[in-house]
Design an enzyme around this catalytic site. Structure first.
Site, PDB file in Angstrom:
ATOM      1  N   ALA A  25       0.812  -1.215   0.000  1.00  0.00           N
ATOM      2  CA  ALA A  25       0.000   0.000   0.000  1.00  0.00           C
ATOM      3  C   ALA A  25       0.848   1.269   0.000  1.00  0.00           C
ATOM      4  O   ALA A  25       0.306   2.373  -0.036  1.00  0.00           O
ATOM      5  CB  ALA A  25      -0.939  -0.012   1.205  1.00  0.00           C
ATOM      6  N   GLY A  26       2.152   1.132   0.063  1.00  0.00           N
ATOM      7  CA  GLY A  26       3.011   2.323   0.033  1.00  0.00           C
ATOM      8  C   GLY A  26       2.786   3.239   1.223  1.00  0.00           C
ATOM      9  O   GLY A  26       2.782   4.466   1.094  1.00  0.00           O
ATOM     10  N   LEU A  27       2.639   2.651   2.388  1.00  0.00           N
ATOM     11  CA  LEU A  27       2.255   3.449   3.559  1.00  0.00           C
ATOM     12  C   LEU A  27       3.431   4.064   4.315  1.00  0.00           C
ATOM     13  O   LEU A  27       3.232   4.952   5.145  1.00  0.00           O
ATOM     14  CB  LEU A  27       1.488   2.561   4.551  1.00  0.00           C
ATOM     15  CG  LEU A  27       0.170   1.959   4.052  1.00  0.00           C
ATOM     16  CD1 LEU A  27      -0.368   0.973   5.082  1.00  0.00           C
ATOM     17  CD2 LEU A  27      -0.858   3.057   3.784  1.00  0.00           C
ATOM     18  N   GLU A 181      11.062   2.760  17.594  1.00  0.00           N
ATOM     19  CA  GLU A 181      10.854   1.714  16.573  1.00  0.00           C
ATOM     20  C   GLU A 181      11.505   0.393  16.973  1.00  0.00           C
ATOM     21  O   GLU A 181      11.780  -0.474  16.141  1.00  0.00           O
ATOM     22  CB  GLU A 181      11.366   2.214  15.218  1.00  0.00           C
ATOM     23  CG  GLU A 181      10.678   3.481  14.735  1.00  0.00           C
ATOM     24  CD  GLU A 181       9.474   3.252  13.817  1.00  0.00           C
ATOM     25  OE1 GLU A 181       9.484   2.303  13.025  1.00  0.00           O
ATOM     26  OE2 GLU A 181       8.505   4.044  13.900  1.00  0.00           O
ATOM     27  N   HIS A 258      15.467   3.028   9.287  1.00  0.00           N
ATOM     28  CA  HIS A 258      15.886   2.413  10.562  1.00  0.00           C
ATOM     29  C   HIS A 258      17.389   2.195  10.498  1.00  0.00           C
ATOM     30  O   HIS A 258      17.934   1.917   9.422  1.00  0.00           O
ATOM     31  CB  HIS A 258      15.236   1.032  10.764  1.00  0.00           C
ATOM     32  CG  HIS A 258      13.772   1.056  11.057  1.00  0.00           C
ATOM     33  ND1 HIS A 258      12.886   0.158  10.503  1.00  0.00           N
ATOM     34  CD2 HIS A 258      13.034   1.853  11.855  1.00  0.00           C
ATOM     35  CE1 HIS A 258      11.665   0.400  10.954  1.00  0.00           C
ATOM     36  NE2 HIS A 258      11.730   1.429  11.775  1.00  0.00           N
ATOM     37  N   CYS A 380      14.814  -7.513   9.479  1.00  0.00           N
ATOM     38  CA  CYS A 380      13.570  -6.861   9.930  1.00  0.00           C
ATOM     39  C   CYS A 380      12.571  -7.884  10.449  1.00  0.00           C
ATOM     40  O   CYS A 380      11.718  -7.572  11.271  1.00  0.00           O
ATOM     41  CB  CYS A 380      12.880  -6.145   8.771  1.00  0.00           C
ATOM     42  SG  CYS A 380      13.831  -4.835   8.031  1.00  0.00           S
TER      43      CYS A 380
HETATM   44  O1  SUG Z   1       8.045   0.295   8.932  1.00  0.00           O
HETATM   45  N1  SUG Z   1       7.271  -1.278   5.885  1.00  0.00           N
HETATM   46  C1  SUG Z   1       7.961  -1.318   7.163  1.00  0.00           C
HETATM   47  C2  SUG Z   1       9.266  -2.054   7.023  1.00  0.00           C
HETATM   48  C3  SUG Z   1       9.920  -2.274   8.365  1.00  0.00           C
HETATM   49  C4  SUG Z   1      11.274  -2.840   8.248  1.00  0.00           C
HETATM   50  N2  SUG Z   1      11.818  -3.071   9.519  1.00  0.00           N
HETATM   51  C5  SUG Z   1      13.125  -2.866   9.873  1.00  0.00           C
HETATM   52  N3  SUG Z   1      13.933  -2.195   9.149  1.00  0.00           N
HETATM   53  N4  SUG Z   1      13.483  -3.333  11.023  1.00  0.00           N
HETATM   54  C6  SUG Z   1       8.219   0.090   7.718  1.00  0.00           C
HETATM   55  O2  SUG Z   1       8.622   0.963   6.939  1.00  0.00           O
HETATM   56  C7  SUG Z   1       5.393  -0.949   4.395  1.00  0.00           C
HETATM   57  C8  SUG Z   1       3.885  -1.131   4.396  1.00  0.00           C
HETATM   58  C9  SUG Z   1       3.240  -0.770   3.095  1.00  0.00           C
HETATM   59  O3  SUG Z   1       3.709   0.129   2.426  1.00  0.00           O
HETATM   60  O4  SUG Z   1       2.212  -1.392   2.740  1.00  0.00           O
HETATM   61  C10 SUG Z   1       6.003  -0.931   5.772  1.00  0.00           C
HETATM   62  O5  SUG Z   1       5.337  -0.606   6.731  1.00  0.00           O
END
Ligand code: SUG
Length: 462
Positions: A25-27, A181, A258, A380
């Site tokens: 979803a590019g959130l 986080e 992160h 992750c």
């Molecule tokens: O928080 N992606 C997560 C990825 C987390 C990765 N975790 C670590 N680096 N530890 C974030 O950015 C994408 C969801 C979306 O776009 O649908 C997302 O939330």
């Protein structure tokens, strides 16, 4: 197989299962892979199987591997709380699909799959009361992640169930001052897992009234120093072996949302890009001193901009590899297959493995492409928890991966997960029922009891 000498603390990796609503979803602002893949059709079944295979691979290397349960999605309570109301869940979902599709996507995200963001963990050797401390992350920077922490706390308390061995702290106050986080911005350096370690907390910004720093200009800094300090206090850490370092704001603007996208530590080794920290020398010096105080030498392994440009590191997630200690004491780097396919990165990994100055002696590649497309690599997907033999006895036993559990989970995924999920499918009210049915069965498989609110809401008033 004996996974570690009896009586010796070991590091367990707890990976979260990818949820049935895995979608693109590019959130996540500032997470370039999430933005780039927005709107793509996702493959939830494949995603969950990829994650499970990675877990099984680590187990086959002699490591202790645990499983964490996904969350219920769509989160209808979140939709209600944001004013999308209706007589029942199905009509709320339908209304959100019509009037607020972004909110529906937010409510549907399977983002709890990135267990590195579930909590920050300090092992018993580092804490004053000798318990393992876990502070659930509030993930307040992104709406779709800010709705995870309540359920994460319930799940972690069910898994790390012995209160005499584990202290699971609720998330810090959900305000920007305490933006947190979890383990993604925390690294522990120790001679061996069971000995006392130095804990490195990496932050992107300060709380208010704390002076000023150079900040990222494009993307949010997701971790504050104030939050990291609060966690160090909650975990009763010895301040003389805690190091705080500012993340390089230029790196955040280049997509390093992160710290675990640009650095990874294990044992005495810190593998990092030269642009990871604002004050590279000062950070290595402080960390080196903390390690010396604990009786061992820090082994920094640095990758230069010339070897791997930051942009490439962010695209392929070299530093989001899992760096693990194998039962024979050597280390392996578990990287995404995306690294193997990029010559500059593959050759950087080869040089790291060939270098006799560090204990990293093996490169392993794991295909977690479905997660990668959302900006989540191997590291992750896992939460590291150092466990002594007594701690291990306090963990819900059925969450520890075994041949039998792998087979059970494979069957469970095949039965309950859709093969594909396109953005428009999020409007399908059946997804919620499917997810609840799947999770209800999963709590039985993992022996967790009723950890989801829907398992308590026996009566639905129509
Ligand atoms: O928080 N992606 C997560 C990825 C987390 C990765 N975790 C670590 N680096 N530890 C974030 O950015 C994408 C969801 C979306 O776009 O649908 C997302 O939330």
């Amino acid at each position: 197989m004996e996974t570690h000498p009896p009586g010796t603390p070991t590091e367990a990796n707890f990976d979260s299962l990818v949820g049935p609503t895995h979608n693109y979803a590019g959130l996540a602002q500032g997470n370039l892979l999430s933005t780039e893949h927005a709107g793509l059709v996702a493959y939830p079944r494949q995603a969950a199987l990829q994650g499970l295979r990675k877990m099984d691979r680590l187990r086959s290397m002699g490591l202790v591997q645990g499983v964490l349960p996904p969350q219920v999605r769509p989160d209808v309570d979140f939709l209600r709380a944001t004013g999308v109301t209706g007589p029942d869940d199905a009509s709320i979902i339908a209304k959100a699909a019509r009037e607020a599709p972004r909110l529906l996507a937010t409510a549907c995200s399977s983002s709890s799959m990135w267990a590195a963001n579930a909590a920050t963990v300090s092992p018993a050797a580092d804490t004053a009361d000798g318990r393992v401390h876990l502070t659930v992350a509030n993930l307040v920077t992104n709406a779709h992640r800010s709705i995870e922490h309540g359920q994460t706390a319930r799940a972690l308390r069910a898994v790390f169930r012995d209160g005499a061995r584990f202290a699971v702290h609720d998330a810090l106050p959900s305000t920007p001052d305490f933006a947190d986080e979890g383990a993604a911005n925390h690294t522990r350096l120790a001679r061996t897992h069971g000995e006392r370690g130095a804990e490195l907390f990496v932050y992107g910004r300060l709380g208010p009234g704390e002076g000023s720093l150079r900040l990222p200009r494009k993307f949010p800094a997701r971790q504050t120093l104030e939050a990291s300090r609060a966690i160090a206090r909650l975990h009763q850490l010895d301040a003389s072996t805690v190091v705080y370092a500012q993340q390089n704001p230029d790196a955040i603007d280049a997509g390093v949302f992160h710290n675990d996208v640009i650095a990874v530590g294990n044992g005495p080794v810190l593998l990092a890009h030269e642009l990871a920290f604002t004050d590279r020398e000062g950070t290595l010096r402080d960390l080196g001193q903390a390690c010396t105080k604990l009786g061992f030498d820090l082994i920094p392994v640095e990758v230069t901009e010339q070897q791997v440009p930051l942009e490439l590191a962010v695209k392929r997630y070299l530093f989001n590899s899992q760096l693990v200690t194998l039962p024979d004491g050597s280390m392996a780097l578990v990287s995404p297959t995306d690294c193997e396919e990029e010559p500059a990165i593959a050759s950087a990994i080869d040089s790291i493995v060939a270098d006799a100055e560090n204990p990293i002696s093996q490169a392993i590649y794991a295909d977690v492409r479905q997660s990668m497309q959302n900006g989540g690599g191997p590291a992750c997907l896992r939460l590291r928890v150092v466990l002594g033999p007594d701690d291990l006895a306090g963990v819900a036993p059925k969450t520890l991966l075994s041949d039998a559990l792998v087979a059970q989970l494979e069957g469970w995924i095949e039965r309950h997960y859709r093969e594909t999920l396109a953005p428009a499918d999020l409007a399908d009210p059946k997804l919620l029922d499917e997810t609840r049915t799947a999770l209800d069965e999963l709590t039985g498989i993992l022996g967790l009891g009723s950890i989801y609110p829907f398992q308590h809401d026996a009566v639905t008033v129509w």
